[in-house]
Design a protein around this motif. Structure first.
Motif, PDB file in Angstrom:
ATOM      1  N   MET A   1     141.648  96.939  51.249  1.00  0.00           N
ATOM      2  CA  MET A   1     140.282  97.093  51.723  1.00  0.00           C
ATOM      3  C   MET A   1     139.549  95.755  51.712  1.00  0.00           C
ATOM      4  O   MET A   1     138.383  95.663  52.048  1.00  0.00           O
ATOM      5  CB  MET A   1     139.545  98.122  50.859  1.00  0.00           C
ATOM      6  CG  MET A   1     138.196  98.540  51.415  1.00  0.00           C
ATOM      7  SD  MET A   1     137.296  99.644  50.304  1.00  0.00           S
ATOM      8  CE  MET A   1     138.212 101.153  50.562  1.00  0.00           C
ATOM      9  N   ALA A   2     140.195  94.710  51.292  1.00  0.00           N
ATOM     10  CA  ALA A   2     139.523  93.418  51.199  1.00  0.00           C
ATOM     11  C   ALA A   2     139.196  92.862  52.574  1.00  0.00           C
ATOM     12  O   ALA A   2     139.899  93.102  53.549  1.00  0.00           O
ATOM     13  CB  ALA A   2     140.392  92.429  50.438  1.00  0.00           C
TER      14      ALA A   2
ATOM     15  N   GLU B   1     131.432  98.165  48.323  1.00  0.00           N
ATOM     16  CA  GLU B   1     130.078  97.622  48.279  1.00  0.00           C
ATOM     17  C   GLU B   1     129.988  96.244  48.932  1.00  0.00           C
ATOM     18  O   GLU B   1     128.933  95.859  49.443  1.00  0.00           O
ATOM     19  CB  GLU B   1     129.592  97.504  46.829  1.00  0.00           C
ATOM     20  CG  GLU B   1     129.401  98.825  46.126  1.00  0.00           C
ATOM     21  CD  GLU B   1     130.636  99.320  45.402  1.00  0.00           C
ATOM     22  OE1 GLU B   1     130.490 100.068  44.424  1.00  0.00           O
ATOM     23  OE2 GLU B   1     131.763  98.954  45.814  1.00  0.00           O
ATOM     24  N   SER B   2     131.097  95.496  48.922  1.00  0.00           N
ATOM     25  CA  SER B   2     131.090  94.122  49.422  1.00  0.00           C
ATOM     26  C   SER B   2     131.424  94.001  50.897  1.00  0.00           C
ATOM     27  O   SER B   2     131.039  93.026  51.541  1.00  0.00           O
ATOM     28  CB  SER B   2     132.089  93.273  48.611  1.00  0.00           C
ATOM     29  OG  SER B   2     131.746  93.267  47.242  1.00  0.00           O
ATOM     30  N   ILE B   3     132.147  94.963  51.431  1.00  0.00           N
ATOM     31  CA  ILE B   3     132.592  94.852  52.824  1.00  0.00           C
ATOM     32  C   ILE B   3     131.936  95.883  53.734  1.00  0.00           C
ATOM     33  O   ILE B   3     132.167  95.886  54.935  1.00  0.00           O
ATOM     34  CB  ILE B   3     134.119  94.983  52.922  1.00  0.00           C
ATOM     35  CG1 ILE B   3     134.577  96.363  52.453  1.00  0.00           C
ATOM     36  CG2 ILE B   3     134.809  93.880  52.129  1.00  0.00           C
ATOM     37  CD1 ILE B   3     136.049  96.633  52.687  1.00  0.00           C
TER      38      ILE B   3
ATOM     39  N   LEU C   1     130.785  89.662  45.314  1.00  0.00           N
ATOM     40  CA  LEU C   1     129.730  90.109  46.218  1.00  0.00           C
ATOM     41  C   LEU C   1     128.580  89.118  46.217  1.00  0.00           C
ATOM     42  O   LEU C   1     127.996  88.836  47.276  1.00  0.00           O
ATOM     43  CB  LEU C   1     129.239  91.502  45.792  1.00  0.00           C
ATOM     44  CG  LEU C   1     128.006  92.042  46.519  1.00  0.00           C
ATOM     45  CD1 LEU C   1     128.216  92.085  48.025  1.00  0.00           C
ATOM     46  CD2 LEU C   1     127.635  93.414  45.978  1.00  0.00           C
ATOM     47  N   GLU C   2     128.246  88.551  45.055  1.00  0.00           N
ATOM     48  CA  GLU C   2     127.163  87.569  44.988  1.00  0.00           C
ATOM     49  C   GLU C   2     127.475  86.352  45.866  1.00  0.00           C
ATOM     50  O   GLU C   2     126.612  85.860  46.599  1.00  0.00           O
ATOM     51  CB  GLU C   2     126.945  87.142  43.540  1.00  0.00           C
ATOM     52  CG  GLU C   2     125.801  86.165  43.337  1.00  0.00           C
ATOM     53  CD  GLU C   2     124.431  86.771  43.547  1.00  0.00           C
ATOM     54  OE1 GLU C   2     123.438  86.015  43.541  1.00  0.00           O
ATOM     55  OE2 GLU C   2     124.334  88.008  43.717  1.00  0.00           O
TER      56      GLU C   2
ATOM     57  N   ARG D   1     124.736  93.612  57.838  1.00  0.00           N
ATOM     58  CA  ARG D   1     124.538  93.744  59.280  1.00  0.00           C
ATOM     59  C   ARG D   1     125.605  93.009  60.086  1.00  0.00           C
ATOM     60  O   ARG D   1     125.771  93.261  61.286  1.00  0.00           O
ATOM     61  CB  ARG D   1     123.164  93.196  59.664  1.00  0.00           C
ATOM     62  CG  ARG D   1     121.992  94.104  59.352  1.00  0.00           C
ATOM     63  CD  ARG D   1     121.935  95.274  60.306  1.00  0.00           C
ATOM     64  NE  ARG D   1     120.663  95.979  60.249  1.00  0.00           N
ATOM     65  CZ  ARG D   1     120.392  97.055  60.981  1.00  0.00           C
ATOM     66  NH1 ARG D   1     121.281  97.542  61.820  1.00  0.00           N
ATOM     67  NH2 ARG D   1     119.227  97.660  60.867  1.00  0.00           N
ATOM     68  N   GLY D   2     126.321  92.127  59.422  1.00  0.00           N
ATOM     69  CA  GLY D   2     127.369  91.379  60.110  1.00  0.00           C
ATOM     70  C   GLY D   2     128.761  91.950  59.909  1.00  0.00           C
ATOM     71  O   GLY D   2     129.724  91.454  60.487  1.00  0.00           O
ATOM     72  N   SER D   3     128.883  93.000  59.073  1.00  0.00           N
ATOM     73  CA  SER D   3     130.196  93.580  58.805  1.00  0.00           C
ATOM     74  C   SER D   3     130.675  94.413  59.983  1.00  0.00           C
ATOM     75  O   SER D   3     129.921  95.199  60.558  1.00  0.00           O
ATOM     76  CB  SER D   3     130.134  94.461  57.554  1.00  0.00           C
ATOM     77  OG  SER D   3     131.338  95.195  57.401  1.00  0.00           O
TER      78      SER D   3
END
Length: 459
Positions: free
Chosen positions: A1-2, A283-285, A11-12, A26-28
């Motif tokens: 899932m990376a 949460e990060s992607i 994520l930071e 918004r860019g994912s």
């Protein structure tokens, strides 16, 4: 899932590299959540949807639910720091819907907590609750151990348990027969144990979309015998197996808002958590889509009071976010409703998306047209922002297009006419087709819509 290869990045770090949380999400190019391990349809999604109202539905949960296993004598004191719920009493073989808030009182996640044994608990649901609790469990001095059982989107391997749901007016009769009339009486949100096809099975008693139901689970290796018995017995009750397309519409009918954006992306208090999360976590992607446009990530958050969890709060003890949540409860600005979309406007948008080259509408996939992990569509009244629509679907039971939304309290009266903006202005995501944002008229109805409208036949 990376997202991408190489060493994990926090994520930071991803937020800082993107120039802010809104720009990151918004860019994912990640699209809507895809249910793993299950085909889109077993028969056809219209009849599958109608089965949980008219007969009985077998819903698959073995593959997409994340589980966190918590063990130890201090699990309840540990959870009491983060969940706003009442835990006294909470006996063995019971379950609770736990709700987690951030330091600012905004919503992080909710999940179902199963108390299997005195010192063994399961947290079951979307990954956001499990991730937040796992992070905190790794740093606690309390007697708590945590082990995450990822869903099949992350790791396709045998799991601890299989998990199925039986829902609909014939669910109880089917369960009585398939257990050889040995089904114990199970109170709402209690857990019973019995046998199906000679295999030990547990069931959480609950309901979905206004009908009685059971959430069944047992050893992973026992599932084939249990499934075959359910399908064989279910034939006389008109049981339908539910595919991913039909499953995706359950939330809108039942009034449960399944995946609001977790309030983790902005505050200093959450920075250590953002540094712990990396690009192997959803949460990060994840992606943020819809017509609500703001540079402030906080404008996309929701809080537990407006989502409808105020009755679960234990105000008699402290927990993360209590003071801020108390303020929100005293000054509630929005509340959860169902929006019924105008048939003509929906049809015109679908037509424009397919046949209008000059002013195409945003494509509306059926039955669920969401095109991002988190969807936030602006709701207007007289041209001014009145709320946000988050989960939309065509309900084959209502024969209408509906969505769950948070709107201003003064605009939440059933019958109030509002407008949803459908589309994504200036989208930077390749998953979004060229289109013009369109206005769709909507009418406010209660949430849950199924229980209050379809079941009674009144609006």
């Amino acid at each position: 899932m990376a997202a991408g290869g190489g060493a994990p990045r926090s994520l930071e770090t991803l937020i800082n590299e993107a120039g802010g949380a809104v720009k990151l999400l918004r860019g994912s190019n990640i699209g809507p959540y895809v249910f793993p391990g299950i085909r889109p349809e077993f028969t056809n999604w219209r009849d599958e949807v109608q089965s949980w109202k008219d007969s009985v539905a077998l819903l698959e949960q073995s593959y997409h639910m994340t589980e966190l296993h918590l063990r130890g004598r201090d699990v309840i004191p540990f959870l009491s720091q983060f969940a706003l719920n009442k835990f006294d009493p909470f006996q063995v073989r019971r379950a609770k819907q736990i709700v987690l808030a951030g330091h600012d009182g905004n919503y992080i996640a909710d999940a179902i907590l199963f108390r299997e044994e005195e010192e063994f608990f399961r947290v079951v649901g979307a990954p956001f609750a499990s991730d937040w609790l796992l992070y905190n469990a790794q740093g606690t001095s309390l007697d708590v151990s945590a082990e995450k059982n990822d869903n099949w989107s992350v790791r396709q391997a045998p799991r601890d348990v299989f998990r199925l749901q039986l829902q609909g007016p014939q669910a109880l009769a089917l369960m009585q027969e398939v257990t050889g009339n040995t089904l114990p009486e199970i109170k709402f949100f209690f857990i019973g144990e019995f046998q199906i096809a000679g295999k030990n099975v547990r069931a959480l008693r609950h309901g979905m979309a206004g009908t009685p139901g059971f959430e069944l689970y047992g050893k992973w290796e026992d599932q084939q015998a249990v499934r075959e018995a359910l399908e064989r017995t279910g034939e006389k009750y008109g049981m339908r197996k539910i595919g991913a397309l039909a499953y995706s519409t359950t939330a809108q009918e039942s009034g449960w808002m399944p995946m609001p954006l977790p309030a983790i992306y902005h505050s200093a208090e959450m920075k250590p958590y953002r540094e712990w999360l990396n690009n192997y976590y959803l949460e990060s992607i994840a992606s943020l889509g819809g017509s609500l446009v703001s540079d402030r990530i906080e404008d996309y958050y929701v809080d537990p009071i407006e989502v409808g969890y105020g009755g679960l709060v234990d105000w008699n003890r402290d927990f993360i976010g209590r003071a801020a949540l108390k303020e929100k409860a005293a000054n509630q600005k929005r509340t959860k409703v169902t929006l019924v979309w105008n048939d003509d406007d929906v049809a015109a948008t679908v037509k424009a998306s397919l046949f209008d080259n000059e002013k195409p509408g945003r494509f509306m996939a059926l039955p669920t047209p969401m095109y991002a992990t988190f969807e936030s569509d602006a709701v207007l009244k007289n041209g001014k922002l009145a709320g946000v629509s988050q989960w939309s679907a065509y309900s084959a039971n209502a024969k209408r297009f509906i969505s769950l939304a948070l709107v201003n309290v003064e605009d939440a009266i059933p019958g109030t006419e509002l407008t949803v903006l459908w589309g994504e202005p200036d989208s930077r995501r390749r998953t979004v087709d060229r289109h013009e944002v369109r206005e769709i008229r909507v009418t406010v109805a209660p949430a849950p819509y199924f229980d209050k409208v379809i079941k009674t036949g009144q609006q």
